[in-house]
Design a protein around this motif. Structure first.
Motif, PDB file in Angstrom:
ATOM      1  N   SER A   4     -22.523  68.241  37.139  1.00  0.00           N
ATOM      2  CA  SER A   4     -23.423  68.858  36.160  1.00  0.00           C
ATOM      3  C   SER A   4     -24.253  67.794  35.448  1.00  0.00           C
ATOM      4  O   SER A   4     -25.469  67.949  35.267  1.00  0.00           O
ATOM      5  CB  SER A   4     -22.626  69.669  35.145  1.00  0.00           C
ATOM      6  OG  SER A   4     -21.928  70.727  35.769  1.00  0.00           O
ATOM      7  N   ASN A  29     -28.517  67.274  34.745  1.00  0.00           N
ATOM      8  CA  ASN A  29     -28.997  67.677  33.424  1.00  0.00           C
ATOM      9  C   ASN A  29     -30.472  67.357  33.202  1.00  0.00           C
ATOM     10  O   ASN A  29     -31.173  68.088  32.490  1.00  0.00           O
ATOM     11  CB  ASN A  29     -28.150  67.014  32.332  1.00  0.00           C
ATOM     12  CG  ASN A  29     -26.851  67.759  32.079  1.00  0.00           C
ATOM     13  OD1 ASN A  29     -26.753  68.954  32.336  1.00  0.00           O
ATOM     14  ND2 ASN A  29     -25.846  67.048  31.583  1.00  0.00           N
ATOM     15  N   LEU A  69     -33.145  70.228  34.527  1.00  0.00           N
ATOM     16  CA  LEU A  69     -32.997  71.617  34.080  1.00  0.00           C
ATOM     17  C   LEU A  69     -34.305  72.396  34.077  1.00  0.00           C
ATOM     18  O   LEU A  69     -34.291  73.630  34.072  1.00  0.00           O
ATOM     19  CB  LEU A  69     -32.384  71.655  32.681  1.00  0.00           C
ATOM     20  CG  LEU A  69     -30.856  71.619  32.630  1.00  0.00           C
ATOM     21  CD1 LEU A  69     -30.389  71.236  31.234  1.00  0.00           C
ATOM     22  CD2 LEU A  69     -30.284  72.968  33.029  1.00  0.00           C
ATOM     23  N   ALA A  89     -31.417  75.112  36.873  1.00  0.00           N
ATOM     24  CA  ALA A  89     -31.046  75.783  35.623  1.00  0.00           C
ATOM     25  C   ALA A  89     -30.078  76.936  35.876  1.00  0.00           C
ATOM     26  O   ALA A  89     -29.091  77.106  35.153  1.00  0.00           O
ATOM     27  CB  ALA A  89     -32.301  76.286  34.912  1.00  0.00           C
ATOM     28  N   LEU A 129     -26.534  75.421  36.952  1.00  0.00           N
ATOM     29  CA  LEU A 129     -25.875  74.731  35.848  1.00  0.00           C
ATOM     30  C   LEU A 129     -25.417  75.732  34.791  1.00  0.00           C
ATOM     31  O   LEU A 129     -24.296  75.626  34.266  1.00  0.00           O
ATOM     32  CB  LEU A 129     -26.820  73.706  35.217  1.00  0.00           C
ATOM     33  CG  LEU A 129     -26.869  72.320  35.844  1.00  0.00           C
ATOM     34  CD1 LEU A 129     -27.831  71.420  35.076  1.00  0.00           C
ATOM     35  CD2 LEU A 129     -25.495  71.675  35.867  1.00  0.00           C
ATOM     36  N   GLN A 141     -21.617  76.513  33.323  1.00  0.00           N
ATOM     37  CA  GLN A 141     -21.316  76.492  31.890  1.00  0.00           C
ATOM     38  C   GLN A 141     -20.748  77.827  31.419  1.00  0.00           C
ATOM     39  O   GLN A 141     -19.776  77.871  30.654  1.00  0.00           O
ATOM     40  CB  GLN A 141     -22.589  76.123  31.114  1.00  0.00           C
ATOM     41  CG  GLN A 141     -23.051  74.694  31.369  1.00  0.00           C
ATOM     42  CD  GLN A 141     -24.514  74.453  31.040  1.00  0.00           C
ATOM     43  OE1 GLN A 141     -25.260  75.385  30.721  1.00  0.00           O
ATOM     44  NE2 GLN A 141     -24.942  73.202  31.119  1.00  0.00           N
ATOM     45  N   SER A 161     -28.508  73.153  27.048  1.00  0.00           N
ATOM     46  CA  SER A 161     -29.424  73.327  28.184  1.00  0.00           C
ATOM     47  C   SER A 161     -30.710  73.997  27.727  1.00  0.00           C
ATOM     48  O   SER A 161     -31.817  73.592  28.128  1.00  0.00           O
ATOM     49  CB  SER A 161     -28.755  74.165  29.275  1.00  0.00           C
ATOM     50  OG  SER A 161     -27.682  73.463  29.862  1.00  0.00           O
ATOM     51  N   VAL A 206     -31.550  80.675  31.777  1.00  0.00           N
ATOM     52  CA  VAL A 206     -30.469  80.157  30.936  1.00  0.00           C
ATOM     53  C   VAL A 206     -30.229  81.084  29.755  1.00  0.00           C
ATOM     54  O   VAL A 206     -29.086  81.327  29.355  1.00  0.00           O
ATOM     55  CB  VAL A 206     -30.771  78.721  30.473  1.00  0.00           C
ATOM     56  CG1 VAL A 206     -29.680  78.210  29.527  1.00  0.00           C
ATOM     57  CG2 VAL A 206     -30.879  77.789  31.672  1.00  0.00           C
TER      58      VAL A 206
END
Length: 401
Positions: free
Chosen positions: A298, A302, A305, A311, A314, A318, A330, A350
């Motif tokens: 991850s 980052n 993103l 995005a 990840l 999460q 994020s 996200v």
């Protein structure tokens, strides 16, 4: 000696080197183990074989090997004595490897002039699948359809055209093409991977379970050293998961597909990890801590993103861990980027995952309903990713009711 696919001469006086190079290209196109070894054998016979050096650079760069730049320097030096078409091939290939976005127009122009260079064509289409935007489905299909007629019975082309046709909506044609490829090259992980995608597109997890299980039983020994092996296992784990064989799917995922176990490249590892963890979280609502390897994976992404594909996966990781703080971080990282259609789509994805993780199901459903069909294609990846977004939206609607 003549290149088998392009029909053009190669600059080397060692027939054995050509044989090793052509074997390596087949292994590259089939995602089979042993490509680097075959190229090393070719270079042991002729250390100035420009195309072999270029292909060896591609593999070294893909695996982040320390000698990647050395192979590039040697290829460029050897290219000075190579034929014009070989120099053009190396230029197109290196342009894609170094800056594919900037070199898209030049690569497409090269392919138009060299429609039998399947190695460059496959690299371009692989890039477009992830980064080609909302129009990528037709674009990739058109590129594959435009190849030289001499490739129309080539297994590597058939597998890629079948994948592209299925992605563009014609699953029946895609399946027929991939089945032809499989008859010619049954051991190739890329071909069976294309078949798995077609079956997923058709909604046939039972067939996928049977096909992939039989393939792995027959070809495991030759396939397990290759970079695609973990992803083929992931497709089997996904079929098991779809059929309710949850514990079996988890065991397979952890043994072959998780970041600790797979030999896939980092982007595919992220997709397999994020996609599997998010699916299970959507089904059960149960969070589980992530491993050190998943955390390291991850962190590696980052900084990327702002790309919707990154995005989505990840955020899936999460959410599966119940890490609301990470989801907020994020969102903040994406918001800090320069606004664009891409960053706005990343933020919306996200946002939706974060809302779902907070139990705000109606809000998540509403956020996802604003993502159009074209935007879902533009997320990147394959129909697998689009179905993942659909699953998230469907589950949010169900829980909001």
């Amino acid at each position: 000696m003549i290149d088998a696919r392009t029909g053009r001469p190669l600059t080397t006086d060692r027939p054995e080197a050509v044989e090793r190079y052509l074997l390596a290209v087949d292994r590259i196109l089939g995602s089979e183990a042993g490509a680097a070894e075959a190229l090393d054998q070719a270079l042991a016979l002729d250390g100035n074989f420009a195309l072999a050096l270029a292909a060896r650079h591609m593999l070294a760069k893909d695996s982040n090997a320390a000698d990647a730049d050395l192979f590039k320097e040697r290829a460029l030096l050897a290219a000075r004595a190579a034929l014009p078409w070989e120099r053009a091939h190396i230029s197109a290939l290196f342009g894609l490897l170094e800056d594919p976005y900037t070199n898209l127009a030049a690569t497409e122009a090269y392919i138009a002039a060299n429609p039998s260079d399947l190695l460059v064509i496959s690299q371009l289409c692989g890039y477009l699948i992830f980064y080609g935007g909302a129009r990528k489905l037709a674009r990739v299909l058109n590129i594959m359809e435009s190849v030289d007629p001499s490739l129309r019975d080539d297994w590597a082309w058939l597998a890629r055209l079948g994948f592209a046709a299925s992605e563009a909506g014609d699953q029946d044609r895609g399946r027929a093409l991939v089945e032809r490829a499989l008859r010619q090259r049954p051991q190739a992980p890329y071909v069976i991977h294309s078949y798995a995608h077609v079956l997923h597109d058709q909604g046939e997890p039972g067939e996928s379970l049977e096909l992939l299980g039989a393939w792995l039983n027959e070809h495991r020994s030759s396939a397990e050293g290759g970079a695609m092996y973990g992803h083929v296992q992931w497709h089997l784990a996904l079929a098991e998961w779809q059929l309710g064989l949850t514990e079996q799917a988890w065991q397979r995922y952890e043994r072959y597909c998780a970041p600790e176990a797979t030999r896939c490249g980092p982007v595919l590892t992220l997709a397999d990890c994020g996609g599997f963890l998010l699916r299970e979280y959507l089904r059960t609502g149960t969070t589980r801590p992530i491993s050190a390897a998943v955390s390291a994976l991850s962190e590696r992404f980052n900084a990327m993103l702002s790309h919707p594909f990154i995005a989505l996966h990840l955020a899936g990781i999460q959410a599966s861990a119940g890490d609301i703080a990470a989801l907020e971080q994020s969102k903040a990282a994406i918001t800090a980027r320069e606004p664009s259609d891409q960053t706005r789509l990343s933020l919306r994805l996200v946002d939706a995952v974060s809302q779902f993780a907070r139990g705000q199901y109606a809000e998540a459903a509403d956020t996802l309903s604003q993502i159009s069909a074209d935007q879902r294609v533009g997320v990147g990846g394959s129909r697998v990713e689009r179905i993942l977004i659909d699953l998230l939206e469907t589950r949010a609607v169900e829980l909001a009711a």
